[in-house]
Design a protein around this motif. Structure first.
Motif, PDB file in Angstrom:
ATOM      1  N   PHE A 148      -6.835   1.989   8.594  1.00  0.00           N
ATOM      2  CA  PHE A 148      -5.934   2.541   9.524  1.00  0.00           C
ATOM      3  C   PHE A 148      -5.694   3.917   9.387  1.00  0.00           C
ATOM      4  O   PHE A 148      -5.064   4.362   8.425  1.00  0.00           O
ATOM      5  CB  PHE A 148      -4.549   1.452   9.240  1.00  0.00           C
ATOM      6  CG  PHE A 148      -4.552   0.240   9.785  1.00  0.00           C
ATOM      7  CD1 PHE A 148      -4.259  -0.424  11.055  1.00  0.00           C
ATOM      8  CD2 PHE A 148      -5.249  -0.736   8.782  1.00  0.00           C
ATOM      9  CE1 PHE A 148      -4.598  -1.634  11.215  1.00  0.00           C
ATOM     10  CE2 PHE A 148      -5.443  -2.157   9.227  1.00  0.00           C
ATOM     11  CZ  PHE A 148      -5.063  -2.814  10.211  1.00  0.00           C
ATOM     12  N   CYS A 170      -1.083   5.273   9.504  1.00  0.00           N
ATOM     13  CA  CYS A 170       0.106   4.403   9.045  1.00  0.00           C
ATOM     14  C   CYS A 170       0.840   5.283   8.367  1.00  0.00           C
ATOM     15  O   CYS A 170       0.376   6.287   7.825  1.00  0.00           O
ATOM     16  CB  CYS A 170      -0.759   3.468   8.254  1.00  0.00           C
ATOM     17  SG  CYS A 170       0.661   2.190   7.744  1.00  0.00           S
ATOM     18  N   SER A 207      -2.549   0.620  -0.266  1.00  0.00           N
ATOM     19  CA  SER A 207      -1.460   1.421   0.326  1.00  0.00           C
ATOM     20  C   SER A 207      -0.692   2.255  -0.408  1.00  0.00           C
ATOM     21  O   SER A 207      -1.196   2.577  -1.704  1.00  0.00           O
ATOM     22  CB  SER A 207      -0.652   0.721   1.354  1.00  0.00           C
ATOM     23  OG  SER A 207       0.051   1.484   2.286  1.00  0.00           O
ATOM     24  N   PHE A 226      -3.748   3.012   4.524  1.00  0.00           N
ATOM     25  CA  PHE A 226      -3.544   1.665   4.826  1.00  0.00           C
ATOM     26  C   PHE A 226      -4.893   0.953   5.011  1.00  0.00           C
ATOM     27  O   PHE A 226      -5.594   1.387   6.011  1.00  0.00           O
ATOM     28  CB  PHE A 226      -2.636   1.383   5.959  1.00  0.00           C
ATOM     29  CG  PHE A 226      -1.821   0.087   5.621  1.00  0.00           C
ATOM     30  CD1 PHE A 226      -0.661   0.024   5.103  1.00  0.00           C
ATOM     31  CD2 PHE A 226      -2.415  -1.172   6.493  1.00  0.00           C
ATOM     32  CE1 PHE A 226      -0.034  -1.083   4.947  1.00  0.00           C
ATOM     33  CE2 PHE A 226      -1.649  -2.330   6.221  1.00  0.00           C
ATOM     34  CZ  PHE A 226      -0.342  -2.442   5.444  1.00  0.00           C
ATOM     35  N   HIS A 256       1.165   3.104  13.092  1.00  0.00           N
ATOM     36  CA  HIS A 256       1.765   1.845  12.569  1.00  0.00           C
ATOM     37  C   HIS A 256       2.574   2.374  11.435  1.00  0.00           C
ATOM     38  O   HIS A 256       2.658   3.558  10.996  1.00  0.00           O
ATOM     39  CB  HIS A 256       0.525   1.039  11.636  1.00  0.00           C
ATOM     40  CG  HIS A 256      -0.541   0.718  12.864  1.00  0.00           C
ATOM     41  ND1 HIS A 256      -0.400  -0.501  13.341  1.00  0.00           N
ATOM     42  CD2 HIS A 256      -1.745   1.152  13.174  1.00  0.00           C
ATOM     43  CE1 HIS A 256      -1.380  -0.830  14.145  1.00  0.00           C
ATOM     44  NE2 HIS A 256      -2.131   0.251  14.038  1.00  0.00           N
ATOM     45  N   ASN A 263       4.318   0.881   7.602  1.00  0.00           N
ATOM     46  CA  ASN A 263       4.013   0.168   6.478  1.00  0.00           C
ATOM     47  C   ASN A 263       4.812  -1.350   6.550  1.00  0.00           C
ATOM     48  O   ASN A 263       4.269  -2.188   6.399  1.00  0.00           O
ATOM     49  CB  ASN A 263       4.446   0.601   5.134  1.00  0.00           C
ATOM     50  CG  ASN A 263       5.851   1.267   4.968  1.00  0.00           C
ATOM     51  OD1 ASN A 263       6.765   0.812   5.711  1.00  0.00           O
ATOM     52  ND2 ASN A 263       6.107   1.634   3.667  1.00  0.00           N
TER      53      ASN A 263
END
Length: 502
Positions: free
Chosen positions: A39, A42, A274, A302, A319, A321
């Motif tokens: 990702f 994020c 993460s 992420f 995004h 978390n």
């Protein structure tokens, strides 16, 4: 299904190979990334550590939970009031509690709850293994606990394990016998002599002359971290110290992968890698801190490897978390809550769909008081308390052209600042409206922090450095050829100091 969540404190995405870093810091993580989805965008909605992890496990923004800082009222969750039942929201409607109610055995290996007196962080966990050093532990303290837990439980079904590694967090503390593999590698190209010199002139805690927050002293206990970053030699110590922490954690992840493979459960284990936040390493003049509401502090890695899911893909939408909470519920058939602020991205990891948000709002109230919005290629930052850095009220950065935030475009593009403020106001109105229906109060905790004297790490009242420490720091600024900055700070905070001195 088994779920392994690896939480690497202070891990910047752009210091991992799978995010484009030129150093070989993360071979094990990079391999996991090839087997899953990376990702790209994020973010921790609230930084740094305590607000971020509270948001993650509650599924809620800090403006809703009340946890946005590291001290004072805003370091504690809001009181639920008369609607509170025998247990509270963190258990009934928290991520870990929901995993429990869906048949998962939940375990955590982390000292974080004690480090920040964040007992709500432990809500919903069957097992809590406190590694005991309050965030000062290195991986050699954490890994034996991890190894034993996996030996005892790894082959069982339906477990969720949160592992917390600390090595990229200051002070850089990899063991003395862990040799520097990056000694001959070039430094990041953006850190030019001009950037170093410009940062030498800036003021504020964790600056070039005061990596230790308000001083430049070195700690002989941590020889891999400099007290100052004022030239290329000290810059190399800083960058190499951080990257060694990243690589040292990656070595532990390689061991975990081997353990899961030997147990025959690797393919059936969901792995999420993460962090709670990133780390300033020269950006905005800060070093070794996660002190701003910007791309550097709030963007986090992420990476998700899901059994039978998409592989080798990159998701480019925005995004948070806290979006993981509804995502996991979608994957295991559990219940999500209207109270949660997250949005599921399950199709991104099961089938590679490029789903996500069009913007995110990020906040910081521990070192500064800032709220910012990320959309398209833009970062708009609004400062309510500058944390003694003399940040302007508004900043604007083009992150495609300027990923390290060197060129503030607020004066060049006032129309984009107006758009940024509109986006912030729209988000804030929605949050206050939600708060009116779901909370015991309608208080924005950012303003609680301001009212109580400012962010804990730049406070004249109950936090640091206090009035006396502020005067000492002004003397230090003058001694390091930054008198103009000292004069500007004295003028800016004169009224507050006078009021506190009466």
């Amino acid at each position: 299904m088994r779920i392994l969540y690896i939480d690497i404190d202070s891990q910047r995405p752009d210091h991992l190979g799978c995010y484009g870093y030129h150093r070989n810091t993360s071979p094990a993580i990079d391999q996991i990334a090839k087997e899953g989805v990376v990702f790209e965008r994020c973010y921790a909605p609230d930084a740094p550590c305590l607000p971020s992890r509270t948001a993650f496990y509650s599924g809620r923004f800090g403006i809703q939970t009340g946890v946005v800082g590291h001290g004072g009222t805003a370091a504690q969750p809001k009181i639920e009031g008369p609607t509170r039942q025998f247990r509270d929201h963190f258990d009934f409607k928290g991520l870990a509690g929901q995993l429990q109610r869906n048949g998962y055995h939940t375990a955590m290996i982390s000292p974080f709850g004690q480090r920040h007196a964040a007992w709500h962080f432990y809500a919903g966990f069957n097992e809590i293994h406190n590694t005991g050093l309050g965030g000062q532990e290195s991986a050699e303290h954490v890994q034996p606990v991890v190894d034993k837990w996996l030996a005892d439980h790894g082959t069982k079904d339906d477990w969720y394990l949160h592992i917390n590694y600390w090595d990229p967090h200051t002070p850089y503390r990899t063991p003395e016998d862990f040799e520097n593999p990056f000694a001959e590698d070039p430094l990041p190209e953006w850190l030019t002599d001009e950037v170093i010199e410009d940062n030498n002139q800036k003021v504020g805690p964790h600056g070039a002359h005061e990596v230790g927050m308000y001083h430049g002293n070195e700690n002989p206990q941590f020889p891999k971290q400099p007290g100052k970053v004022t030239d290329r030699a000290s810059l190399r110590r800083m960058i190499d110290g951080y990257d060694m922490g990243v690589r040292y954690v990656d070595d532990q992840i390689a061991k975990i992968v081997d353990t899961l493979k030997q147990a025959g459960v690797y393919e059936d284990t969901m792995i999420v890698i993460s962090a709670d936040h990133g780390e300033n390493l020269g950006e905005l003049g800060l070093y070794g801190e996660h002190g701003t509401a910007d791309e550097i502090t709030c963007r986090i890695p992420f990476i998700v490897k899901y059994p039978g899911g998409a592989q080798g893909l990159r998701n480019t939408k925005f995004h948070y978390n806290l979006d993981l909470a509804p995502t996991l519920m979608d994957l295991i058939g559990g219940e999500s809550f209207d109270l949660w602020d997250g949005e599921s991205f399950a199709p991104a990891i099961t089938e590679g769909a490029d789903v996500g948000r069009d913007e995110v709002v990020i906040s910081q109230c521990a070192h500064v008081c800032q709220r910012s919005v990320r959309w398209d290629k833009w970062l708009y930052m609004r400062t309510y308390h500058d944390g003694f850095h003399l940040f302007p009220e508004e900043m604007l950065f083009d992150l495609e052209a300027d990923p390290h935030e060197c060129n503030d475009l607020a004066q060049v593009h006032p129309e984009l600042c107006r758009e940024g403020q509109w986006r912030l106001s729209r988000w804030h109105d929605a949050q206050m409206q939600k708060m009116a229906y779901t909370s015991n109060d309608v208080v924005d905790p950012l303003w609680t922090v301001v009212r109580e004297g400012g962010p804990f790490h730049a406070s004249l009242t109950e936090g640091r450095p206090g009035v006396e420490g502020f005067h000492d720091y002004m003397d230090y600024l003058e001694a390091t050829d930054r008198k103009d900055g000292a004069d500007a700070l004295r003028e800016k905070y004169a009224e507050q100091i006078e009021r506190l001195s009466k």
